[in-house]
Design an enzyme around this catalytic site. Structure first.
Site, PDB file in Angstrom:
ATOM      1  N   ASP A  93     -35.930 -52.949 -36.700  1.00 40.22           N
ATOM      2  CA  ASP A  93     -35.119 -52.665 -35.513  1.00 40.22           C
ATOM      3  C   ASP A  93     -33.967 -53.675 -35.519  1.00 40.22           C
ATOM      4  O   ASP A  93     -34.168 -54.866 -35.313  1.00 40.22           O
ATOM      5  CB  ASP A  93     -35.976 -52.798 -34.246  1.00 40.22           C
ATOM      6  CG  ASP A  93     -35.210 -52.432 -32.971  1.00 40.22           C
ATOM      7  OD1 ASP A  93     -33.975 -52.608 -32.952  1.00 40.22           O
ATOM      8  OD2 ASP A  93     -35.845 -51.996 -31.990  1.00 40.22           O
TER       9      ASP A  93
ATOM     10  N   TYR B 147     -39.611 -54.878 -28.709  1.00 39.77           N
ATOM     11  CA  TYR B 147     -39.090 -54.290 -27.479  1.00 39.77           C
ATOM     12  C   TYR B 147     -40.239 -53.673 -26.672  1.00 39.77           C
ATOM     13  O   TYR B 147     -41.104 -53.004 -27.247  1.00 39.77           O
ATOM     14  CB  TYR B 147     -38.043 -53.241 -27.854  1.00 39.77           C
ATOM     15  CG  TYR B 147     -37.479 -52.499 -26.679  1.00 39.77           C
ATOM     16  CD1 TYR B 147     -36.609 -53.121 -25.803  1.00 39.77           C
ATOM     17  CD2 TYR B 147     -37.826 -51.172 -26.446  1.00 39.77           C
ATOM     18  CE1 TYR B 147     -36.104 -52.441 -24.709  1.00 39.77           C
ATOM     19  CE2 TYR B 147     -37.317 -50.488 -25.366  1.00 39.77           C
ATOM     20  CZ  TYR B 147     -36.456 -51.129 -24.495  1.00 39.77           C
ATOM     21  OH  TYR B 147     -35.953 -50.453 -23.424  1.00 39.77           O
TER      22      TYR B 147
ATOM     23  N   LYS C  54     -26.970 -50.122 -26.882  1.00 35.45           N
ATOM     24  CA  LYS C  54     -26.617 -51.524 -26.716  1.00 35.45           C
ATOM     25  C   LYS C  54     -25.259 -51.807 -27.373  1.00 35.45           C
ATOM     26  O   LYS C  54     -24.268 -51.250 -26.956  1.00 35.45           O
ATOM     27  CB  LYS C  54     -27.747 -52.391 -27.254  1.00 35.45           C
ATOM     28  CG  LYS C  54     -29.162 -51.901 -26.860  1.00 35.45           C
ATOM     29  CD  LYS C  54     -29.430 -51.993 -25.363  1.00 35.45           C
ATOM     30  CE  LYS C  54     -30.680 -51.247 -24.921  1.00 35.45           C
ATOM     31  NZ  LYS C  54     -31.916 -51.600 -25.598  1.00 35.45           N
TER      32      LYS C  54
ATOM     33  N   ARG D 206     -29.293 -28.037 -33.164  1.00 37.58           N
ATOM     34  CA  ARG D 206     -30.424 -28.971 -33.274  1.00 37.58           C
ATOM     35  C   ARG D 206     -30.545 -29.427 -34.729  1.00 37.58           C
ATOM     36  O   ARG D 206     -30.749 -30.590 -35.019  1.00 37.58           O
ATOM     37  CB  ARG D 206     -31.743 -28.316 -32.790  1.00 37.58           C
ATOM     38  CG  ARG D 206     -32.970 -29.148 -33.160  1.00 37.58           C
ATOM     39  CD  ARG D 206     -34.228 -28.845 -32.341  1.00 37.58           C
ATOM     40  NE  ARG D 206     -34.431 -27.460 -32.021  1.00 37.58           N
ATOM     41  CZ  ARG D 206     -34.791 -26.505 -32.893  1.00 37.58           C
ATOM     42  NH1 ARG D 206     -35.022 -26.800 -34.157  1.00 37.58           N
ATOM     43  NH2 ARG D 206     -34.927 -25.251 -32.493  1.00 37.58           N
TER      44      ARG D 206
END
Ligand SMILES: *Cc1c(COP(=O)(O)O)cnc(C)c1O
Length: 377
Positions: free
Chosen positions: A170, A98, A195, A46
């Site tokens: 973004d 978004y 994407k 992690r």
């Protein structure tokens, strides 16, 4: 190093131990310590994993930042970055961000006291008018989804700096191949790597890049504390995707330009939204801050019925959410990606029921145009 070279030779290259030219998938959770606290840089996956680290180095290099971070989705990356703020802080965001970003801000982060104002950041004066004494950040998306509005990154950064705000961008739609907000002064860049970076509709991932050691320390602390990390398999898939980002983006761009020309001249198409069009209101800014206009096009066919007809007639464009992959995708934002935005707000933004969004893929463009010709009635 030029851009296509950096996509292949940036970050961590191969494996020193074996000479493998591809970074191995370190499918491991924990690491042997020689004595307490004595290890080779990794303790627990992690906190850090060599495959994820290689990806984080790569995105850092190609965005030109100080450190990169990989998360289990774009939304996990957005949320982790929002955890930099405190209860009582205020953030200014682009109004057509978004849908998932709008949702997490207005339905989740609001519950823990993070306040937000959504404005059209393509007009910088809207940013100035929204600044309050507790405003801590400006969050922009450019180009936006689905109307492909453009915010002038440099002007937005200058405005943000005057009020001591962090600028977060973004960069999902442009990708680092076309646009590098950190080089234009932004503090943090976010990606839904699901994407274009992944590019093959086979991985969900998010990336963040920061421009300072202080932000790097803070975001690593949050990444390790909240735990929304990307696993080693998906980190490897993303690195594989990024190697071909350059040639893919060049081809998406070339195909998009031809399709825009076709749509512009089609009698059933009322309006085409594409930053590469000279008629686009922010075409000059798009040209100034990005090396390409991308592969996303929106266009209005006038009504929900016509949009639905088009969607059911196409054969190469897959009806699906998401974008940025090798296969062309088609969607109706009002009913799909932007359904979580209330109807009156959608109307305000100009997201009509006849608005169709396409993500131009890498098929032969002649086939795509033929498909649209047959499907547009
Ligand atoms: C898809 C998307 C996101 C969210 O990313 P996920 O990987 O789906 O969580 C954020 N911003 C933009 C612009 C997107 O297109």
């Amino acid at each position: 190093m030029k851009r296509k070279t950096q996509l292949i030779h940036g970050g961590v290259v191969g494996d020193e131990l074996t000479g493998a030219v591809s970074v191995p998938i370190y499918q491991v959770s924990t690491y042997k310590q020689e004595s307490v606290g004595q290890h080779k840089g990794y303790e627990y996956s992690r906190t850090g994993n060599p495959t994820r680290h290689a990806l984080e180095e790569l995105i850092k290099d190609i965005e030109g930042g100080e450190a990169g971070f990989a998360f289990g989705s774009g939304m996990a990356a957005v949320t982790a970055v929002m955890m930099l703020f405190n209860s009582g802080d205020h953030i200014i965001l682009t109004d057509d961000v978004y849908g998932g970003t709008y949702r997490v801000i207005t339905k989740v982060l609001n519950r823990i006291g993070i306040d937000a104002t959504f404005v059209d950041t393509s007009d910088i004066t809207n940013i100035r008018k929204s600044v309050r004494s507790n405003t801590k950040a400006l969050y922009i998306e450019t180009p936006t989804n689905p109307l492909l509005k453009i915010t002038d990154i440099e002007a937005a950064v200058n405005e943000a700096k005057m009020h001591n705000l962090l600028t977060i961008v973004d960069n999902t739609f442009s990708t680092p191949y076309w646009q590098n907000p950190i080089k234009q002064g932004a503090d943090i860049v976010l990606h839904s790597a699901t994407k274009y970076l992944g590019g093959h509709s086979d991985v969900v991932a998010g990336l963040a890049v920061v421009n300072s050691k202080e932000l790097a320390e803070d975001l690593h602390f949050i990444q390790n504390s909240t735990g929304g990390i990307l696993g080693p398999q998906d980190s490897w898939l993303l690195m594989r995707g990024i190697k071909t980002l350059g040639i893919r983006m060049e081809e998406h761009e070339a195909n998009a330009h031809k399709i825009v020309e076709f749509l512009k001249n089609h009698p059933s198409v009322r309006k085409v939204y594409y930053p590469g069009l000279e008629a686009h209101p922010n075409h000059e800014i798009a040209k100034k801050q990005a090396r390409g206009f991308g592969g996303m096009i929106s266009f209005d066919v006038g009504s929900e019925e016509k949009a639905e007809q088009l969607l059911s007639n196409v054969k190469y464009f897959t009806l699906a959410e998401s974008l940025g992959a090798v296969e062309s995708l088609i969607s109706v934002p009002a009913k799909m990606t932007h359904a979580s935005i209330p109807a009156d707000r959608r109307k305000e933004l100009g997201i009509t029921d006849g608005l169709v969004r396409i993500s131009v893929g890498l098929e032969d463009v002649e086939d795509l145009i033929e498909d649209l010709t047959n499907a547009l009635v």
